[in-house]
Write an enzyme that holds these catalytic residues in place. Structure first.
Site, short mmCIF file in Angstrom:
data_model
loop_
_atom_site.label_atom_id
_atom_site.label_comp_id
_atom_site.label_asym_id
_atom_site.label_seq_id
_atom_site.Cartn_x
_atom_site.Cartn_y
_atom_site.Cartn_z
N SER A 1 0.80 -1.24 0.00
CA SER A 1 0.00 0.00 0.00
C SER A 1 0.83 1.28 0.00
O SER A 1 0.27 2.36 -0.19
CB SER A 1 -0.96 0.02 1.20
OG SER A 1 -2.01 -0.89 0.99
N TYR B 1 -4.48 -2.22 -10.06
CA TYR B 1 -4.30 -2.11 -8.61
C TYR B 1 -3.42 -3.23 -8.06
O TYR B 1 -2.47 -2.97 -7.29
CB TYR B 1 -5.67 -2.14 -7.92
CG TYR B 1 -5.61 -2.13 -6.43
CD1 TYR B 1 -5.23 -0.98 -5.73
CD2 TYR B 1 -5.92 -3.27 -5.69
CE1 TYR B 1 -5.17 -0.97 -4.35
CE2 TYR B 1 -5.85 -3.26 -4.30
CZ TYR B 1 -5.48 -2.12 -3.64
OH TYR B 1 -5.40 -2.12 -2.28
#
Length: 314
Positions: free
Chosen positions: A68, A195
Protein backbone atom coordinates in the site's frame (compact mmCIF):
# COMPACT_ATOMS: atom_id res chain seq x y z
CA UNK A 1 18.31 18.70 11.83
CA UNK A 2 19.47 16.40 14.60
CA UNK A 3 18.81 17.77 18.06
CA UNK A 4 21.95 16.13 19.45
CA UNK A 5 25.58 15.63 18.46
CA UNK A 6 25.29 11.93 17.58
CA UNK A 7 25.85 11.40 13.83
CA UNK A 8 22.79 10.20 11.93
CA UNK A 9 24.60 7.11 10.67
CA UNK A 10 25.29 6.05 14.25
CA UNK A 11 21.66 6.59 15.26
CA UNK A 12 20.48 4.37 12.39
CA UNK A 13 22.93 1.62 13.36
CA UNK A 14 21.93 1.82 17.03
CA UNK A 15 18.24 1.49 16.19
CA UNK A 16 18.89 -1.51 13.95
CA UNK A 17 20.82 -3.22 16.76
CA UNK A 18 17.96 -2.52 19.18
CA UNK A 19 15.44 -4.00 16.76
CA UNK A 20 17.43 -7.27 16.67
CA UNK A 21 16.67 -7.67 20.38
CA UNK A 22 12.96 -6.87 20.17
CA UNK A 23 10.74 -9.63 21.53
CA UNK A 24 7.32 -8.76 20.11
CA UNK A 25 7.84 -8.59 16.35
CA UNK A 26 4.16 -8.67 15.34
CA UNK A 27 2.57 -11.16 12.94
CA UNK A 28 3.38 -11.46 9.22
CA UNK A 29 0.39 -10.89 6.91
CA UNK A 30 -0.96 -14.32 6.03
CA UNK A 31 -3.88 -13.58 3.71
CA UNK A 32 -1.53 -13.11 0.74
CA UNK A 33 0.42 -16.40 0.46
CA UNK A 34 3.61 -14.80 -0.89
CA UNK A 35 3.78 -12.43 2.10
CA UNK A 36 3.09 -15.20 4.63
CA UNK A 37 6.40 -16.89 3.74
CA UNK A 38 8.60 -13.88 4.67
CA UNK A 39 10.64 -14.20 7.87
CA UNK A 40 9.62 -11.83 10.69
CA UNK A 41 13.28 -11.48 11.69
CA UNK A 42 14.06 -9.00 8.93
CA UNK A 43 14.63 -5.37 9.78
CA UNK A 44 15.96 -2.69 7.45
CA UNK A 45 16.23 1.09 7.59
CA UNK A 46 17.38 3.76 5.14
CA UNK A 47 17.45 7.54 5.46
CA UNK A 48 18.22 9.95 2.61
CA UNK A 49 18.87 13.51 3.75
CA UNK A 50 18.68 16.84 1.91
CA UNK A 51 22.36 16.60 0.99
CA UNK A 52 21.73 13.29 -0.77
CA UNK A 53 23.54 11.19 1.81
CA UNK A 54 22.02 7.77 2.41
CA UNK A 55 22.36 6.10 5.82
CA UNK A 56 21.41 2.42 5.92
CA UNK A 57 21.33 -0.40 8.45
CA UNK A 58 20.16 -3.98 8.73
CA UNK A 59 18.39 -5.47 5.72
CA UNK A 60 18.14 -2.14 3.88
CA UNK A 61 19.08 -3.75 0.56
CA UNK A 62 16.72 -6.74 0.74
CA UNK A 63 13.76 -6.24 -1.65
CA UNK A 64 10.25 -6.58 -0.26
CA UNK A 65 6.70 -6.03 -1.47
CA UNK A 66 5.87 -2.41 -0.65
CA UNK A 67 2.13 -3.00 -1.08
CA UNK A 68 0.00 0.00 0.00
CA UNK A 69 2.95 2.39 0.10
CA UNK A 70 2.51 2.52 -3.68
CA UNK A 71 -0.78 4.36 -3.07
CA UNK A 72 1.24 7.54 -2.41
CA UNK A 73 2.86 7.34 -5.83
CA UNK A 74 -0.30 6.30 -7.69
CA UNK A 75 -2.12 9.26 -6.10
CA UNK A 76 0.71 11.55 -7.26
CA UNK A 77 0.31 10.28 -10.83
CA UNK A 78 -3.49 10.58 -10.76
CA UNK A 79 -3.35 14.15 -9.46
CA UNK A 80 -0.98 14.93 -12.30
CA UNK A 81 -3.45 13.43 -14.77
CA UNK A 82 -6.76 14.94 -13.60
CA UNK A 83 -5.85 17.47 -10.90
CA UNK A 84 -8.34 18.33 -8.19
CA UNK A 85 -11.17 16.68 -10.12
CA UNK A 86 -9.94 13.51 -8.41
CA UNK A 87 -11.55 14.71 -5.16
CA UNK A 88 -15.03 14.40 -6.68
CA UNK A 89 -14.55 10.63 -6.59
CA UNK A 90 -12.40 10.15 -3.47
CA UNK A 91 -12.59 11.87 -0.07
CA UNK A 92 -9.79 13.34 2.05
CA UNK A 93 -10.88 12.29 5.54
CA UNK A 94 -9.57 9.57 7.87
CA UNK A 95 -11.72 6.46 7.70
CA UNK A 96 -11.52 5.20 11.28
CA UNK A 97 -12.14 1.77 9.78
CA UNK A 98 -9.99 -1.11 8.59
CA UNK A 99 -8.18 -0.62 5.27
CA UNK A 100 -10.44 -3.10 3.47
CA UNK A 101 -13.78 -2.14 5.05
CA UNK A 102 -16.88 -2.12 2.86
CA UNK A 103 -19.28 -0.66 5.45
CA UNK A 104 -18.62 3.05 4.84
CA UNK A 105 -19.12 2.70 1.10
CA UNK A 106 -22.81 2.00 1.62
CA UNK A 107 -23.32 5.00 3.89
CA UNK A 108 -21.34 7.28 1.58
CA UNK A 109 -22.76 5.99 -1.72
CA UNK A 110 -19.62 4.55 -3.23
CA UNK A 111 -17.26 7.47 -2.47
CA UNK A 112 -14.24 6.15 -0.49
CA UNK A 113 -13.10 8.20 2.49
CA UNK A 114 -9.54 8.71 1.23
CA UNK A 115 -7.10 7.46 -1.45
CA UNK A 116 -5.07 5.33 0.97
CA UNK A 117 -7.72 2.81 1.99
CA UNK A 118 -8.16 0.00 -0.54
CA UNK A 119 -11.42 1.34 -1.98
CA UNK A 120 -9.88 4.79 -2.54
CA UNK A 121 -6.78 3.35 -4.17
CA UNK A 122 -8.94 1.23 -6.49
CA UNK A 123 -10.70 4.42 -7.65
CA UNK A 124 -7.27 6.02 -8.21
CA UNK A 125 -6.34 3.01 -10.39
CA UNK A 126 -9.58 3.50 -12.32
CA UNK A 127 -8.69 7.18 -12.87
CA UNK A 128 -5.27 6.19 -14.21
CA UNK A 129 -6.97 3.88 -16.73
CA UNK A 130 -8.69 6.78 -18.54
CA UNK A 131 -7.77 6.47 -22.25
CA UNK A 132 -5.24 3.67 -21.53
CA UNK A 133 -5.06 -0.12 -21.28
CA UNK A 134 -3.86 -1.76 -18.02
CA UNK A 135 -0.46 -2.75 -19.45
CA UNK A 136 0.19 0.88 -20.44
CA UNK A 137 -0.75 2.19 -16.99
CA UNK A 138 1.43 -0.39 -15.25
CA UNK A 139 4.30 0.50 -17.60
CA UNK A 140 3.88 4.22 -16.88
CA UNK A 141 3.76 3.53 -13.15
CA UNK A 142 6.96 1.48 -13.28
CA UNK A 143 8.70 4.17 -15.34
CA UNK A 144 7.60 6.81 -12.79
CA UNK A 145 9.03 4.78 -9.89
CA UNK A 146 12.31 4.22 -11.72
CA UNK A 147 12.54 7.96 -12.37
CA UNK A 148 11.94 8.80 -8.69
CA UNK A 149 14.52 6.30 -7.47
CA UNK A 150 17.03 6.84 -10.26
CA UNK A 151 17.16 3.04 -10.45
CA UNK A 152 16.00 0.99 -13.45
CA UNK A 153 16.16 -2.27 -11.48
CA UNK A 154 12.90 -1.48 -9.63
CA UNK A 155 10.36 -4.10 -10.73
CA UNK A 156 6.93 -5.59 -10.12
CA UNK A 157 6.90 -9.05 -8.52
CA UNK A 158 4.62 -11.03 -10.84
CA UNK A 159 4.28 -13.91 -8.35
CA UNK A 160 2.94 -11.52 -5.69
CA UNK A 161 0.61 -9.94 -8.28
CA UNK A 162 -0.85 -13.36 -9.13
CA UNK A 163 -1.16 -14.17 -5.43
CA UNK A 164 -3.06 -10.91 -4.88
CA UNK A 165 -5.36 -11.59 -7.82
CA UNK A 166 -6.10 -15.14 -6.68
CA UNK A 167 -6.95 -14.14 -3.09
CA UNK A 168 -8.27 -10.57 -3.44
CA UNK A 169 -11.96 -11.39 -3.05
CA UNK A 170 -12.70 -8.46 -0.77
CA UNK A 171 -11.06 -6.03 -3.19
CA UNK A 172 -13.21 -7.51 -5.98
CA UNK A 173 -16.26 -6.86 -3.78
CA UNK A 174 -15.17 -3.27 -3.09
CA UNK A 175 -14.64 -2.59 -6.78
CA UNK A 176 -17.97 -4.09 -7.82
CA UNK A 177 -19.78 -2.20 -5.08
CA UNK A 178 -18.32 1.11 -6.25
CA UNK A 179 -19.12 0.19 -9.85
CA UNK A 180 -22.75 -0.22 -8.78
CA UNK A 181 -22.65 3.41 -7.54
CA UNK A 182 -21.03 4.57 -10.79
CA UNK A 183 -17.65 5.37 -9.20
CA UNK A 184 -15.71 2.74 -11.16
CA UNK A 185 -15.83 3.61 -14.86
CA UNK A 186 -13.90 0.71 -16.40
CA UNK A 187 -14.37 -3.06 -16.31
CA UNK A 188 -13.61 -4.21 -12.79
CA UNK A 189 -11.03 -6.79 -13.90
CA UNK A 190 -9.02 -4.08 -15.72
CA UNK A 191 -9.10 -1.68 -12.77
CA UNK A 192 -8.11 -4.42 -10.34
CA UNK A 193 -5.38 -5.61 -12.69
CA UNK A 194 -3.75 -2.18 -12.37
CA UNK A 195 -4.30 -2.11 -8.61
CA UNK A 196 -2.90 -5.59 -7.91
CA UNK A 197 0.19 -5.03 -10.07
CA UNK A 198 0.82 -1.62 -8.54
CA UNK A 199 0.73 -3.07 -5.00
CA UNK A 200 3.16 -5.82 -6.02
CA UNK A 201 6.03 -3.42 -6.61
CA UNK A 202 9.23 -4.76 -5.06
CA UNK A 203 11.78 -2.35 -3.58
CA UNK A 204 14.35 -2.23 -0.82
CA UNK A 205 14.55 0.44 1.90
CA UNK A 206 17.24 2.38 0.09
CA UNK A 207 15.17 2.59 -3.10
CA UNK A 208 11.99 3.45 -1.20
CA UNK A 209 13.67 6.28 0.72
CA UNK A 210 14.96 7.66 -2.60
CA UNK A 211 11.48 7.43 -4.13
CA UNK A 212 10.10 9.63 -1.32
CA UNK A 213 12.62 12.42 -1.78
CA UNK A 214 10.28 14.60 -3.86
CA UNK A 215 7.99 14.90 -0.84
CA UNK A 216 10.95 15.84 1.35
CA UNK A 217 11.96 18.64 -1.04
CA UNK A 218 8.54 20.20 -1.62
CA UNK A 219 7.83 18.43 -4.89
CA UNK A 220 11.16 18.49 -6.70
CA UNK A 221 13.26 15.56 -7.94
CA UNK A 222 16.72 16.13 -6.40
CA UNK A 223 18.43 14.20 -9.21
CA UNK A 224 17.15 16.44 -12.00
CA UNK A 225 15.91 19.58 -10.23
CA UNK A 226 12.63 19.16 -12.12
CA UNK A 227 9.23 19.44 -10.48
CA UNK A 228 7.35 16.19 -9.79
CA UNK A 229 4.42 18.03 -8.16
CA UNK A 230 3.83 21.62 -7.06
CA UNK A 231 4.84 22.54 -3.49
CA UNK A 232 1.15 22.96 -2.62
CA UNK A 233 0.30 19.46 -3.89
CA UNK A 234 3.30 17.97 -2.06
CA UNK A 235 1.99 19.51 1.18
CA UNK A 236 -1.45 18.07 0.56
CA UNK A 237 -0.06 14.58 -0.08
CA UNK A 238 1.92 14.83 3.16
CA UNK A 239 -1.21 15.95 5.02
CA UNK A 240 -3.05 12.87 3.77
CA UNK A 241 -0.13 10.68 4.81
CA UNK A 242 -0.29 12.13 8.31
CA UNK A 243 -4.05 11.75 8.74
CA UNK A 244 -4.75 8.61 6.69
CA UNK A 245 -1.45 6.82 5.98
CA UNK A 246 -1.83 4.16 8.68
CA UNK A 247 -5.53 3.41 8.28
CA UNK A 248 -7.33 3.24 11.63
CA UNK A 249 -3.92 3.43 13.33
CA UNK A 250 -3.10 6.85 11.84
CA UNK A 251 -3.80 8.77 15.04
CA UNK A 252 -1.61 6.42 17.05
CA UNK A 253 1.23 6.77 14.51
CA UNK A 254 0.96 10.58 14.60
CA UNK A 255 1.00 10.45 18.40
CA UNK A 256 4.05 8.18 18.60
CA UNK A 257 6.08 9.31 15.58
CA UNK A 258 4.77 12.69 14.43
CA UNK A 259 5.79 12.36 10.78
CA UNK A 260 3.70 11.94 7.63
CA UNK A 261 3.94 8.24 6.79
CA UNK A 262 2.47 5.49 4.67
CA UNK A 263 2.52 1.83 5.62
CA UNK A 264 2.05 -1.39 3.68
CA UNK A 265 1.14 -4.90 4.80
CA UNK A 266 4.50 -6.10 3.48
CA UNK A 267 5.92 -4.45 6.61
CA UNK A 268 7.31 -1.31 5.03
CA UNK A 269 6.78 2.31 6.08
CA UNK A 270 7.76 5.43 4.15
CA UNK A 271 8.03 8.49 6.42
CA UNK A 272 8.92 12.06 5.47
CA UNK A 273 10.58 14.71 7.62
CA UNK A 274 9.91 17.76 5.40
CA UNK A 275 13.07 19.58 4.29
CA UNK A 276 15.12 17.12 6.36
CA UNK A 277 14.90 13.48 5.27
CA UNK A 278 13.05 10.69 3.49
CA UNK A 279 12.97 7.54 5.61
CA UNK A 280 12.10 3.92 4.81
CA UNK A 281 11.86 1.10 7.33
CA UNK A 282 10.91 -2.53 6.85
CA UNK A 283 10.03 -5.30 9.25
CA UNK A 284 7.40 -7.82 8.08
CA UNK A 285 5.63 -8.42 11.41
CA UNK A 286 2.48 -6.30 11.73
CA UNK A 287 0.54 -4.94 14.70
CA UNK A 288 -3.21 -5.43 15.05
CA UNK A 289 -3.89 -2.45 12.75
CA UNK A 290 -1.87 -3.94 9.90
CA UNK A 291 1.17 -1.67 10.32
CA UNK A 292 4.78 -2.75 10.89
CA UNK A 293 5.36 -3.38 14.59
CA UNK A 294 9.12 -2.78 14.61
CA UNK A 295 8.99 -0.22 11.81
CA UNK A 296 6.78 1.99 13.96
CA UNK A 297 8.98 1.45 17.02
CA UNK A 298 12.12 2.28 15.02
CA UNK A 299 10.61 5.52 13.70
CA UNK A 300 9.47 6.47 17.19
CA UNK A 301 13.02 6.05 18.47
CA UNK A 302 14.41 7.96 15.49
CA UNK A 303 12.31 11.06 16.17
CA UNK A 304 13.08 10.87 19.89
CA UNK A 305 16.80 11.06 19.08
CA UNK A 306 16.63 13.63 16.27
CA UNK A 307 13.70 15.89 17.18
CA UNK A 308 12.31 15.47 13.65
CA UNK A 309 8.64 15.24 14.65
CA UNK A 310 6.62 17.91 12.83
CA UNK A 311 5.10 18.73 16.23
CA UNK A 312 8.50 19.61 17.71
CA UNK A 313 11.08 17.80 19.85
CA UNK A 314 10.24 16.02 23.07
Amino acid sequence: MSMNSVPLGSIVQEIAEEMKLAGDRGAVADYIPQLASVSPWHFGMAIVDMDGECHVAGDAQVPFSIQSITKVFALTMALGAVGDALWHRVGREPSGSAFNSIVQLEWERGIPRNPFINAGAIVVSDILLSHYEPAEVIGEFLQFMRMLTGDDSVAIDQIVARSERDTGFRNVALANYMRAFGNIHHPVDKTLGVYFHQCSLSMDCRQLARAGRFLMTGGRNPDTGLSVVTPQRARRILALMMTCGHYDGSGEFAHRVGLPGKSGVGGGILAIAPRIASIAVWSPGLNDRGNSQLGTLALERLVQRTGWSVFGPG
